[in-house]
Write a protein that holds these residues in place. Sequence first.
Motif, PDB file in Angstrom:
ATOM      1  N   SER A 281      -3.845   0.834  -2.797  1.00 17.02           N
ATOM      2  CA  SER A 281      -3.383  -0.524  -2.452  1.00 17.02           C
ATOM      3  C   SER A 281      -3.144  -1.377  -3.676  1.00 17.02           C
ATOM      4  O   SER A 281      -3.799  -1.199  -4.705  1.00 17.02           O
TER       5      SER A 281
ATOM      6  N   GLN B 152       0.856  -1.192   0.000  1.00 16.53           N
ATOM      7  CA  GLN B 152       0.000   0.000   0.000  1.00 16.53           C
ATOM      8  C   GLN B 152       0.892   1.243   0.000  1.00 16.53           C
ATOM      9  O   GLN B 152       2.033   1.168   0.437  1.00 16.53           O
TER      10      GLN B 152
ATOM     11  N   GLY C 179       4.053  -0.710   4.047  1.00 16.73           N
ATOM     12  CA  GLY C 179       3.354   0.354   3.330  1.00 16.73           C
ATOM     13  C   GLY C 179       3.442   1.593   4.185  1.00 16.73           C
ATOM     14  O   GLY C 179       4.071   1.581   5.250  1.00 16.73           O
TER      15      GLY C 179
ATOM     16  N   TYR D 157      -5.188  -0.657   4.059  1.00 16.94           N
ATOM     17  CA  TYR D 157      -5.198  -1.534   2.885  1.00 16.94           C
ATOM     18  C   TYR D 157      -6.619  -1.831   2.427  1.00 16.94           C
ATOM     19  O   TYR D 157      -7.507  -2.121   3.249  1.00 16.94           O
TER      20      TYR D 157
ATOM     21  N   ASP E 200      -8.668  -3.559  -1.193  1.00 18.17           N
ATOM     22  CA  ASP E 200      -8.735  -4.046  -2.578  1.00 18.17           C
ATOM     23  C   ASP E 200     -10.193  -4.390  -2.817  1.00 18.17           C
ATOM     24  O   ASP E 200     -10.654  -5.481  -2.440  1.00 18.17           O
TER      25      ASP E 200
ATOM     26  N   SER F  11      -4.292   7.195   0.031  1.00 14.43           N
ATOM     27  CA  SER F  11      -3.994   5.769   0.178  1.00 14.43           C
ATOM     28  C   SER F  11      -4.399   4.993  -1.073  1.00 14.43           C
ATOM     29  O   SER F  11      -5.479   5.201  -1.612  1.00 14.43           O
TER      30      SER F  11
END
Length: 445
Positions: free
Chosen positions: A179, A158, A204, A210, A212, A177
């Motif tokens: 990822s 990330q 990260g 994180y 997804d 942020s």
Amino acid sequence: MKYQTHTFGCKVNTYDTGLIQKNLSNQGFVHTKSHQESLNSEVADQPRIHVLNTCAVTAEATKEAVKMIRKLKAQDPFCTIVVTGCAAQVDTDQFENLPGADLVVANSHKSLLPGLLNDYFKGTLKHKIFKSNIFKKEDLEQEGGIESSHTRSFLKIQDGCNSFCSFCIIPYARGKSRSISILDLVKKVNELQSLGHQEVVLTGVHIGDYEDGQNKIEDLVETLLLQTSVPRFRLSSLEPIEVSDRLLELYQDSRMCPHFHMSIQSANTDVLFQMKRKYTQTEVRDSLLKIDKKIKNAFIGMDVIAGFPTETEDQFADTYLTLATLPWTRLHVFPYSERKGTRAADAMKVSVPYHERKQRAQRLRELSANRYQERGQAQVDQIQKALVLKNSAKGSQALTRHYWPVRLPNSNLEELKGKEINVKLDRFVWSGGSSQDGYLEGSLI
Ligand code: SF4
């Protein structure tokens, strides 16, 4: 042309340097050895290009880069210096008129670096600074590098951060942020294992962020445990509210190293509020007690800032007394330092005198030193799995899953480098300095 990279700051930067090396090498630039070696080598072998992947977490970090530019130019006035990384993004003004900085490629443009360097040597560039709004950055530079000389591989999962803590410049340097997909990370971990890596550290800027699709850090860890067979996984850093029951459940799998690095920064609720952290003293307490209850003999390291501008003596005492009663292993203590461009530095009218910050930091370090010794002693006579390091850091030859540095004075480990061994921990050695200096002496079984 030969180039050399110089990495400052965090493990994410180390990973990003790997990508810079890959991209440059793909464009025909030749990577040369480490800085120290190139200094001893014949002038002919000296790199013509130096790429500085900088850090800006403190004002000091940026100054380090400026110092290195001056040193490199003094050593070789005809070399070309490229400044990239976080300081190039947030402290661009420091390099704008710095004679030694030939090309400044901010994080927003890092992936374009090889092309810009080619244009620089063709003389087609109209200016030396390449930078844009970092919050528009989408790409993740995920194909970053594997430091083959390392035993443990830091894998970036990330980048960026959405938190904007009042003392932190990182969101302005790395953007929002973002990822890397679980699919790509499973592929990457299997690649790392095929290259012989025994440990993967998921790292990260803010791995607790994180994401997804619907998947969070727990889904990633669960999938990696199911779809790969790397013997050791470690998570780089978590905040108290990110230590979920589901995540701790996954630590029942012995491949999850029982080591937590927590960035708590303070244990006083008012100070945490002023820092714009998303948790209170209660959540700090609950997360530590939960880990201690569920993960036997876990190693818990924590980042703490001493002397935050609004921190009163009473609030500091509250942090100190709260930490003294909670389970953890060692503290990484930082006296607060102003970072231009953050709300704490630019907008807070109060501050703690610097000598007072240092005193508070010293008191926390003493607390940590005593705790580290206690926990170190408690490891003696245990048998633990330890990974033999290719490059022994600070004299330690191996690292246990619990994150204890180990030396094996009576064993020749040459053949065992990169392998995991069983070690009986015989004694805890303490050099009396800060809590970073102790290690365990062990014997192979
Ligand atoms: S969580 Fe806070 S301290 Fe950490 S990178 Fe983000 S803004 Fe900085």
